[in-house]
Design a protein around this motif. Structure first.
Motif, PDB file in Angstrom:
ATOM      1  N   LYS A  42       0.819  -1.220   0.000  1.00 23.97           N
ATOM      2  CA  LYS A  42       0.000   0.000   0.000  1.00 23.97           C
ATOM      3  C   LYS A  42       0.848   1.264   0.000  1.00 23.97           C
ATOM      4  CE  LYS A  42      -3.781   2.052   2.694  1.00 23.97           C
ATOM      5  NZ  LYS A  42      -4.644   1.838   3.870  1.00 23.97           N
ATOM      6  N   LEU A  91       2.522   1.784  -3.361  1.00 24.09           N
ATOM      7  CA  LEU A  91       1.590   2.243  -4.396  1.00 24.09           C
ATOM      8  C   LEU A  91       1.307   3.737  -4.240  1.00 24.09           C
ATOM      9  CD1 LEU A  91      -0.721  -0.854  -4.154  1.00 24.09           C
ATOM     10  CD2 LEU A  91       0.243  -0.018  -6.320  1.00 24.09           C
ATOM     11  N   TYR A 103      -4.806   4.422  -4.395  1.00 22.53           N
ATOM     12  CA  TYR A 103      -4.501   5.033  -5.702  1.00 22.53           C
ATOM     13  C   TYR A 103      -4.936   6.502  -5.707  1.00 22.53           C
ATOM     14  CZ  TYR A 103      -4.978   0.019  -6.953  1.00 22.53           C
ATOM     15  OH  TYR A 103      -4.928  -1.353  -6.990  1.00 22.53           O
ATOM     16  N   ASN A 129      -4.994  -3.046 -11.554  1.00 20.00           N
ATOM     17  CA  ASN A 129      -4.997  -4.123 -10.561  1.00 20.00           C
ATOM     18  C   ASN A 129      -5.866  -5.278 -11.069  1.00 20.00           C
ATOM     19  OD1 ASN A 129      -7.049  -4.515  -7.653  1.00 20.00           O
ATOM     20  ND2 ASN A 129      -5.165  -5.628  -8.047  1.00 20.00           N
ATOM     21  N   ASN A 150      -9.353  -6.131  -7.043  1.00 22.08           N
ATOM     22  CA  ASN A 150     -10.118  -5.838  -5.840  1.00 22.08           C
ATOM     23  C   ASN A 150     -10.854  -4.523  -6.115  1.00 22.08           C
ATOM     24  OD1 ASN A 150     -11.088  -5.250  -3.288  1.00 22.08           O
ATOM     25  ND2 ASN A 150      -9.139  -4.497  -2.527  1.00 22.08           N
ATOM     26  N   PRO A 158      -1.371  -8.045  -5.921  1.00 29.57           N
ATOM     27  CA  PRO A 158      -1.283  -8.824  -4.681  1.00 29.57           C
ATOM     28  C   PRO A 158      -2.062 -10.134  -4.721  1.00 29.57           C
ATOM     29  CG  PRO A 158      -2.848  -7.033  -4.385  1.00 29.57           C
ATOM     30  CD  PRO A 158      -2.242  -6.866  -5.755  1.00 29.57           C
ATOM     31  N   TYR A 159      -2.916 -10.292  -5.738  1.00 30.30           N
ATOM     32  CA  TYR A 159      -3.766 -11.498  -5.795  1.00 30.30           C
ATOM     33  C   TYR A 159      -3.305 -12.472  -6.869  1.00 30.30           C
ATOM     34  CZ  TYR A 159      -6.493  -8.396  -2.902  1.00 30.30           C
ATOM     35  OH  TYR A 159      -6.865  -7.549  -1.891  1.00 30.30           O
ATOM     36  N   LYS A 213      -1.972 -11.280   1.639  1.00 31.39           N
ATOM     37  CA  LYS A 213      -3.161 -12.116   1.452  1.00 31.39           C
ATOM     38  C   LYS A 213      -2.795 -13.589   1.289  1.00 31.39           C
ATOM     39  CE  LYS A 213      -5.033  -8.046   0.980  1.00 31.39           C
ATOM     40  NZ  LYS A 213      -6.072  -7.391   1.742  1.00 31.39           N
ATOM     41  N   ARG A 228       3.225  -6.287   7.494  1.00 29.16           N
ATOM     42  CA  ARG A 228       3.578  -5.171   6.622  1.00 29.16           C
ATOM     43  C   ARG A 228       4.831  -5.454   5.796  1.00 29.16           C
ATOM     44  NH1 ARG A 228       0.089  -4.523   5.255  1.00 29.16           N
ATOM     45  NH2 ARG A 228       0.318  -2.467   4.375  1.00 29.16           N
ATOM     46  N   TYR A 235     -12.487 -12.293  -3.171  1.00 25.97           N
ATOM     47  CA  TYR A 235     -13.657 -11.429  -3.071  1.00 25.97           C
ATOM     48  C   TYR A 235     -14.802 -11.898  -3.968  1.00 25.97           C
ATOM     49  CZ  TYR A 235     -10.021  -8.482  -1.151  1.00 25.97           C
ATOM     50  OH  TYR A 235      -8.981  -8.023  -0.397  1.00 25.97           O
TER      51      TYR A 235
END
Ligand code: PLP
Length: 452
Positions: free
Chosen positions: A166, A169, A193, A236, A240, A270-271, A302, A310, A387
């Motif tokens: 995070k 980014l 973002y 992304n 998400n 990240p996914y 994740k 972190r 999700y």
């Protein structure tokens, strides 16, 4: 090779201290900036020699310190109020099912805990990491990318440890964007973002993600005069909150546009490990030419259930990595070295650890999709992420639905509008709890729907 455009050459774009947000050509223009100044009021006469300014209402007449105008230009953070309300509900004896935040309930992998415990006994791991961090972590990142995506990176110049992806980014906007430059922000989307765009003084150009266009951002459809002003695009996929994935030809044409116009591409990935039904998500660096314009952001959060630890990393174009390193050098001192040491062990077993996580999310996906259908919601099983992006019936606002679900049934979900106005009409369920609890949550939400 397309050369990254020097932001300084953008002519005719006025810097806006308030971070004005320009609207999408003909789509949904709106301004985020000085205009959105609710909750702020004039508090005092300007001190001698200082320009007039306003402060936030901090609830005390005695509060007179200066608060920067930019603070009032951030949209409300969607998760900001939920933890407090959840605590109140739990304290009141409500059986809360929290499928709001993307924070899986499982413990981190044993290999991570063991490696961290060992690292804590090494005093060297308690020193400042600085931006260099742990060379062994950089090297583990490189090994991981080679194994998983067949790509090669120099650990010292093309990799950067992050305190979770995070911050990387958000800081990336400061590294790529001058005041007045345009930053393409997908919406609904991860909030950092827009945060990065505003902090950099850039103009956020909102790119609505809608089912009709497969939740993709088509840069090539933007007018040339806009494309010339874009400094940065955030993308992304797997996405998400929509769970959308990006086809390879989409990534190819997007990279081509970025190269043509010298646009930095922040590919937030990240996914990448959380995919189902034989689908395999790519790294952007599998796309030819991406290395000229892109930085990819990865996370231990994740897949490896390490949200609070972190740790993430940026990988890619060396000039962009160097620029991000410069920005971060003045903002932070890098992730905890002991956590980086633990991640070396995790990354070297990434495929095994990920397989376990995917199995878990896949089983939950099956149960949740079925239970939601039985409860009156229609959602297709996504190919990736943790999700479900669930449509609501026409006329039922997502914030109202989420409020009712929480207050009347103790179920915490994320309203689509919390990810930006374009997320209206949906809510997000995170597959962060066990199958039984997901089924129970769906049943409770069905009751909300029936009453609404
Ligand atoms: C799309 C996306 N990017 C980045 C992040 C941040 O992850 P990290 O914990 O590494 O900061 C998240 C977390 O929810 C996310 O959903």
């Amino acid at each position: 090779m397309a050369k990254l455009r020097q932001n300084a050459v953008i002519a005719g774009v006025r810097a806006s201290a308030a971070g004005a947000r320009v609207g999408a050509g003909g789509r949904r223009p709106y301004i985020c900036g000085g205009a959105g100044y609710e909750g702020v009021r004039d508090r005092r006469r300007p001190a001698a020699g200082r320009p007039p300014h306003r402060t936030f209402d901090a609830g005390s007449e005695a509060f007179v310190a200066h608060i920067a105008r930019r603070v009032g230009t951030f949209p409300g953070y969607p998760l900001a109020q939920i933890p407090r309300r959840k605590r109140e509900l739990v304290a009141a004896g409500v059986d809360v099912i929290d499928v709001g935040a993307g924070d899986p309930e499982e413990a981190p992998p044993a290999v991570a805990v063991e490696a961290l415990t060992a690292a804590l006994h090494d005093p060297a791991m308690s020193k400042y990491g600085f931006q260099l961090g742990l060379p062994a972590f950089r090297e583990a990142v490189v090994r991981y990318h080679r194994r998983r995506f067949g790509t090669a990176f120099d650990p010292m110049t093309e990799v950067l440890p992050l305190i979770g992806s995070k911050e990387g980014l958000a800081h990336f906007a400061l590294a790529t964007t001058d005041p007045g430059d345009v930053v393409v922000v997908p919406e609904p989307g991860y909030q950092c973002y827009i945060g990065g765009a505003i902090a950099s003084g850039g103009q956020a150009r909102i790119a609505p993600l809608r089912p009709e266009t497969d939740f993709l951002v088509e840069l090539g459809e933007l007018p040339r005069e806009v494309l010339r002003r874009i400094s940065l695009v955030y993308l992304n996929y797997p996405n998400n909150p929509t769970a959308a994935v990006a086809p390879r030809d989409y990534l190819e044409r997007t990279v081509a546009v970025c190269r043509e116009y010298g646009i930095a591409l922040a590919y937030d990935n990240p996914y990448v490990e959380i995919t189902f039904d034989g689908y395999r998500a790519p790294s952007i660096f599998e796309i030819e030419g991406a290395r000229e314009v892109a930085v990819e952001f990865h996370s231990c959060s994740k897949t490896f259930t390490m949200t609070g630890w972190r740790l993430g990393w940026a990988v890619g174009n060396r000039e962009l990595i160097a620029a991000l390193t410069t920005i971060k050098s003045y903002h932070d001192t890098g992730p905890f070295l002991a956590v980086q040491q633990a991640a070396v062990a995790v990354l070297d077993q990434a495929e095994t650890v990920a397989r376990e996580a995917v199995r878990r999310f896949e089983a939950r996906r099956e149960v949740a999709v079925k239970a939601l259908a039985a409860a009156g919601f229609e959602v297709a099983p996504p190919q990736a992420t943790l999700y479900l992006w669930v449509p609501l019936p026409e006329g039922l606002k997502s914030a109202e639905f989420a409020r009712l679900a929480m207050e009347e049934e103790g179920v915490i979900v994320m309203p689509g509008s919390g990810f930006g106005a374009s997320g209206e009409g949906f809510f997000r369920v995170a597959l962060t709890v066990g199958e039984e609890r997901l089924a129970e949550a769906a049943e409770r939400m069905g009751r909300v729907l029936a009453r609404a």
